[in-house]
Design a protein around this motif. Structure first.
Motif, mmCIF file in Angstrom:
data_model
loop_
_atom_site.group_PDB
_atom_site.id
_atom_site.type_symbol
_atom_site.label_atom_id
_atom_site.label_comp_id
_atom_site.label_asym_id
_atom_site.label_seq_id
_atom_site.Cartn_x
_atom_site.Cartn_y
_atom_site.Cartn_z
ATOM 1 N N GLU A 123 36.083 17.288 22.639
ATOM 2 C CA GLU A 123 34.791 17.162 22.507
ATOM 3 C C GLU A 123 34.011 18.397 22.730
ATOM 4 O O GLU A 123 32.987 18.663 22.154
ATOM 5 C CB GLU A 123 34.232 15.989 23.394
ATOM 6 N N MET A 124 34.506 19.203 23.721
ATOM 7 C CA MET A 124 33.947 20.529 24.012
ATOM 8 C C MET A 124 34.953 21.334 24.192
ATOM 9 O O MET A 124 36.050 20.979 24.730
ATOM 10 C CB MET A 124 33.140 20.289 25.248
ATOM 11 N N ALA A 125 34.552 22.705 24.206
ATOM 12 C CA ALA A 125 35.793 23.787 24.597
ATOM 13 C C ALA A 125 35.006 24.866 25.168
ATOM 14 O O ALA A 125 33.756 25.004 24.430
ATOM 15 C CB ALA A 125 36.650 23.848 23.583
ATOM 16 N N THR A 126 35.568 25.858 25.985
ATOM 17 C CA THR A 126 35.025 27.123 26.529
ATOM 18 C C THR A 126 34.863 28.023 25.192
ATOM 19 O O THR A 126 35.703 28.051 24.457
ATOM 20 C CB THR A 126 35.582 27.537 27.483
ATOM 21 N N PHE A 127 33.675 28.787 25.219
ATOM 22 C CA PHE A 127 33.603 29.891 24.053
ATOM 23 C C PHE A 127 33.049 30.995 24.917
ATOM 24 O O PHE A 127 32.084 31.052 25.438
ATOM 25 C CB PHE A 127 32.764 29.337 23.044
ATOM 26 N N ASN A 128 33.850 32.171 25.074
ATOM 27 C CA ASN A 128 33.593 33.431 25.654
ATOM 28 C C ASN A 128 32.670 34.445 24.924
ATOM 29 O O ASN A 128 33.128 34.733 23.817
ATOM 30 C CB ASN A 128 34.755 33.838 26.136
ATOM 31 N N LEU A 129 31.534 34.878 25.310
ATOM 32 C CA LEU A 129 30.511 35.443 24.393
ATOM 33 C C LEU A 129 30.677 36.887 24.275
ATOM 34 O O LEU A 129 29.572 37.626 24.231
ATOM 35 C CB LEU A 129 29.119 35.158 25.041
ATOM 36 N N GLY A 130 31.785 37.549 24.721
ATOM 37 C CA GLY A 130 31.770 38.962 24.815
ATOM 38 C C GLY A 130 33.109 39.593 25.261
ATOM 39 O O GLY A 130 33.832 38.653 26.164
ATOM 40 N N SER A 131 33.362 40.736 25.134
ATOM 41 C CA SER A 131 34.534 41.337 25.775
ATOM 42 C C SER A 131 34.298 41.818 27.119
ATOM 43 O O SER A 131 33.068 42.359 27.334
ATOM 44 C CB SER A 131 35.094 42.553 24.660
ATOM 45 N N MET A 132 35.327 42.012 27.938
ATOM 46 C CA MET A 132 35.040 42.543 29.262
ATOM 47 C C MET A 132 36.216 42.937 29.836
ATOM 48 O O MET A 132 37.387 42.147 29.458
ATOM 49 C CB MET A 132 34.210 41.582 30.067
ATOM 50 N N ASN A 133 36.336 43.860 30.983
ATOM 51 C CA ASN A 133 37.212 44.019 31.659
ATOM 52 C C ASN A 133 37.461 43.065 32.923
ATOM 53 O O ASN A 133 36.795 43.466 33.869
ATOM 54 C CB ASN A 133 37.476 45.607 32.262
ATOM 55 N N PHE A 134 37.842 42.041 32.671
ATOM 56 C CA PHE A 134 37.926 40.753 33.619
ATOM 57 C C PHE A 134 38.848 41.081 34.608
ATOM 58 O O PHE A 134 40.042 40.801 34.389
ATOM 59 C CB PHE A 134 38.157 39.579 32.822
ATOM 60 N N SER A 135 38.617 41.529 35.740
ATOM 61 C CA SER A 135 39.474 42.414 36.694
ATOM 62 C C SER A 135 39.529 41.576 38.126
ATOM 63 O O SER A 135 38.713 41.242 38.619
ATOM 64 C CB SER A 135 39.374 43.596 36.718
ATOM 65 N N SER A 136 40.759 41.384 38.510
ATOM 66 C CA SER A 136 41.343 40.803 39.701
ATOM 67 C C SER A 136 42.237 41.717 40.406
ATOM 68 O O SER A 136 42.845 41.261 41.473
ATOM 69 C CB SER A 136 41.923 39.389 39.492
ATOM 70 N N HIS A 137 42.113 43.079 39.982
ATOM 71 C CA HIS A 137 43.199 43.984 40.718
ATOM 72 C C HIS A 137 43.096 44.198 42.204
ATOM 73 O O HIS A 137 43.771 44.339 42.718
ATOM 74 C CB HIS A 137 43.205 45.221 40.065
ATOM 75 N N PHE A 138 41.667 43.879 42.784
ATOM 76 C CA PHE A 138 41.172 43.893 44.012
ATOM 77 C C PHE A 138 42.067 43.352 44.744
ATOM 78 O O PHE A 138 42.198 43.483 46.057
ATOM 79 C CB PHE A 138 39.917 44.033 44.182
ATOM 80 N N LEU A 139 42.589 42.193 44.428
ATOM 81 C CA LEU A 139 43.364 41.041 45.187
ATOM 82 C C LEU A 139 44.775 41.878 45.712
ATOM 83 O O LEU A 139 45.158 41.804 46.747
ATOM 84 C CB LEU A 139 43.692 39.910 44.514
ATOM 85 N N VAL A 140 45.222 42.614 44.897
ATOM 86 C CA VAL A 140 46.731 43.224 45.426
ATOM 87 C C VAL A 140 46.166 44.117 46.568
ATOM 88 O O VAL A 140 47.050 44.255 47.625
ATOM 89 C CB VAL A 140 47.090 44.119 44.369
ATOM 90 N N GLU A 141 45.205 45.018 46.449
ATOM 91 C CA GLU A 141 44.771 45.836 47.637
ATOM 92 C C GLU A 141 44.524 45.146 48.898
ATOM 93 O O GLU A 141 45.072 45.663 49.943
ATOM 94 C CB GLU A 141 43.293 46.723 47.110
ATOM 95 N N SER A 142 43.912 43.876 48.575
ATOM 96 C CA SER A 142 43.573 43.229 49.948
ATOM 97 C C SER A 142 44.989 42.417 50.346
ATOM 98 O O SER A 142 45.095 42.588 51.583
ATOM 99 C CB SER A 142 42.557 42.123 49.631
ATOM 100 N N TYR A 143 45.984 42.189 49.413
ATOM 101 C CA TYR A 143 47.177 41.677 49.879
ATOM 102 C C TYR A 143 47.931 42.503 50.825
ATOM 103 O O TYR A 143 48.547 42.356 51.943
ATOM 104 C CB TYR A 143 47.927 40.881 48.733
ATOM 105 N N ASP A 144 48.032 43.698 50.226
ATOM 106 C CA ASP A 144 48.844 44.877 50.754
ATOM 107 C C ASP A 144 48.102 45.281 52.078
ATOM 108 O O ASP A 144 49.052 45.588 53.052
ATOM 109 C CB ASP A 144 48.752 46.080 49.843
ATOM 110 N N ARG A 145 46.943 45.218 52.234
ATOM 111 C CA ARG A 145 46.058 45.715 53.323
ATOM 112 C C ARG A 145 46.528 45.075 54.438
ATOM 113 O O ARG A 145 46.850 45.142 55.669
ATOM 114 C CB ARG A 145 44.720 45.742 53.164
ATOM 115 N N ARG A 146 46.589 43.590 54.039
ATOM 116 C CA ARG A 146 47.057 42.515 55.325
ATOM 117 C C ARG A 146 48.536 42.337 55.345
ATOM 118 O O ARG A 146 48.821 41.417 56.167
ATOM 119 C CB ARG A 146 46.424 41.317 54.887
ATOM 120 N N GLY A 147 49.093 43.179 54.658
ATOM 121 C CA GLY A 147 50.578 42.845 54.569
ATOM 122 C C GLY A 147 51.306 41.578 54.214
ATOM 123 O O GLY A 147 52.037 41.012 54.736
ATOM 124 N N LYS A 148 50.428 40.797 53.506
ATOM 125 C CA LYS A 148 50.670 39.473 52.867
ATOM 126 C C LYS A 148 51.633 39.692 51.687
ATOM 127 O O LYS A 148 51.420 40.153 50.641
ATOM 128 C CB LYS A 148 49.439 38.766 52.749
#
Ligand code: KMH
Ligand code: ZN
Length: 314
Positions: free
Chosen positions: A105-130
Motif C-alpha cells: 500500500e505504501m513504501a518509503t521513498f528517499n528524496l535525495g543523496s546524502m552521506n548517511f553516516s554512523s561511523h561515530f559509533l565505532v569511535e564511541s565503542y572503541d573509547r568505551r572498550g566495548k
C-alpha cells in the motif's frame, strides 16, 4: 488540531547494529512478531526491513521479505510499509524489487543523496572498550564514513515510475531542506502527486539536526511549497530522547509520529526498550496526554489515501 494521530513502528531498519541493543528483532519470525505486537499496541503502520537471520546483516532478499510480510498480513490489518532505502551497501535494483513483487500500500521513498553516516559509533565503542557482537559491524560502520546513500534524480524518477505502475503510495523521507526542493521538482514534473505523505527524518549524521527550530523551518517551507492541504506528515527523531521529543513536537504541530528500533533503542535514559511495542506504548501515552487518540489502521488508510490491504500482492 487533529484528533487522530498515526503511529508508525519501524521495528529494525537498515542502520541499527546488533551491538546497539540485545533486543533487536532479527529473524523474519521475530520481525513479524514485533510488528504484530506494535499493531496491537496502537501502531497503524509498520515499516519493514529484513535481516539475514544468521548474521543480523541488512538484507534485500525477497524470500525474507515474503516471510515477514505474509506473516504480518495473516495476523493483522496494520498497514505494511516496506523500505526502498534498505542500506547504502545495496544497489537501487535490490532496494526496489519489493515494489513490483509485493505491490504494498505504501513504501518509503528517499528524496535525495546524502552521506548517511554512523561511523561515530565505532569511535564511541572503541573509547568505551566495548566489543562488537559480530565482526562485520565494525567494517560496515566504518564504511559509512565514505558511503553515499545514492538517490539521484534518475534513481528517484525510476523509483516513482515503479511505484506508480504498482499503485504504491510513496512516503517521502526528508532528511534536509534541499529534499523538499527535490520533492517540489518531482511534483511539478507530475512524478509525485499531492497529497504527499512527508516524513521528516531529523538527527541522522549527514542530514539536518533533531531540533525544534529545524522541524519548524522544514514544516513552514513545506507549507509554502505544497499548501497545508497538500500533504500529510510525520516526524522521526533519531536516537534517545530525540525520538520522543521530536515525535511530541510533531503531534503538537499537527503531524504524526514514528517510533521503533530502526531509529532509537531506548525507552528511557540508560534503559533499552525490551520490545518495539514498549516504544509504541509510550507514543500512545504521549498522544493521549495531548488529548488525541492513535488512529486505527483503517483510519490511517483514509488519512493517507491508500489503496487498501486487499490490493497488495502477498
Ligand atoms: N532509515 C531511516 C532513518 C527507508 O527505510 O527508506 C529512514 C527510513 C528510510 O526508514
Ligand atoms: Zn527504514
Amino acid at each position: 488540531m487533529q484528533d487522530k494521530c498515526i503511529i508508525t513502528a519501524a521495528v529494525i531498519g537498515g542502520n541499527t547494529y546488533p551491538s546497539q541493543s540485545p533486543y533487536l528483532p532479527i529473524t523474519p519470525e521475530e520481525i513479524a512478531n514485533e510488528a504484530v505486537r506494535c499493531a496491537e499496541a496502537g501502531a497503524a503502520v509498520v515499516h519493514i526491513h529484513a535481516r539475514e537471520p544468521e548474521t543480523g546483516k541488512p538484507s534485500s532478499k525477497l524470500e525474507l521479505f515474503e516471510e515477514i510480510l505474509t506473516s504480518i498480513k495473516g495476523r493483522s490489518d496494520v498497514i505494511i510499509c516496506p523500505t526502498t532505502g534498505g542500506h547504502a551497501s545495496m544497489t537501487l535494483e535490490e532496494r526496489l524489487r519489493v515494489i513490483p513483487r509485493f505491490k504494498p500500500e505504501m513504501a518509503t521513498f528517499n528524496l535525495g543523496s546524502m552521506n548517511f553516516s554512523s561511523h561515530f559509533l565505532v569511535e564511541s565503542y572503541d573509547r568505551r572498550g566495548k566489543p562488537f557482537k559480530y565482526d562485520w559491524e565494525r567494517s560496515y560502520l566504518e564504511a559509512t564514513k565514505d558511503a553515499v546513500f545514492k538517490n539521484t534524480f534518475q534513481d528517484m524518477e525510476h523509483a516513482l515510475k515503479l511505484m506508480d505502475e504498482n499503485e504504491v503510495k510513496p512516503e517521502c523521507e526528508i532528511y534536509d531542506l534541499g529534499m523538499i526542493h527535490n520533492a517540489d521538482y518531482l511534483v511539478k514534473r507530475g512524478l509525485l502527486r499531492k497529497p504527499l505523505q512527508i516524513q521528516f527524518v531529523l538527527g541522522v549524521l549527514g542530514g539536518a539536526r533533531a531540533e525544534l527550530s529545524v522541524l519548524h523551518y522544514l514544516k513552514s517551507v513545506t507549507d509554502e511549497q505544497f499548501g497545508k492541504d497538500g500533504y500529510t506528515w510525520s516526524t522521526i527523531g533519531i536516537g534517545y530522547p530525540q525520538e520522543f521529543y521530536l515525535g511530541t513536537l510533531s503531534i503538537l504541530m499537527g503531524g504524526n509520529i514514528r517510533v521503533g528500533m530502526e531509529d532509537n533503542v531506548k525507552i528511557r535514559k540508560d534503559t533499552y526498550a525490551k520490545s518495539n511495542a514498549e516504544l509504541v506504548e509510550k507514543a500512545v501515552r504521549i498522544i493521549q496526554v495531548l488529548d488525541q487518540e492513535p488512529a486505527s489502521s483503517d483510519e490511517a488508510r483514509q488519512i493517507l489515501g491508500l489503496k487498501g490491504k486487499e490490493k497488495v500482492n502477498f
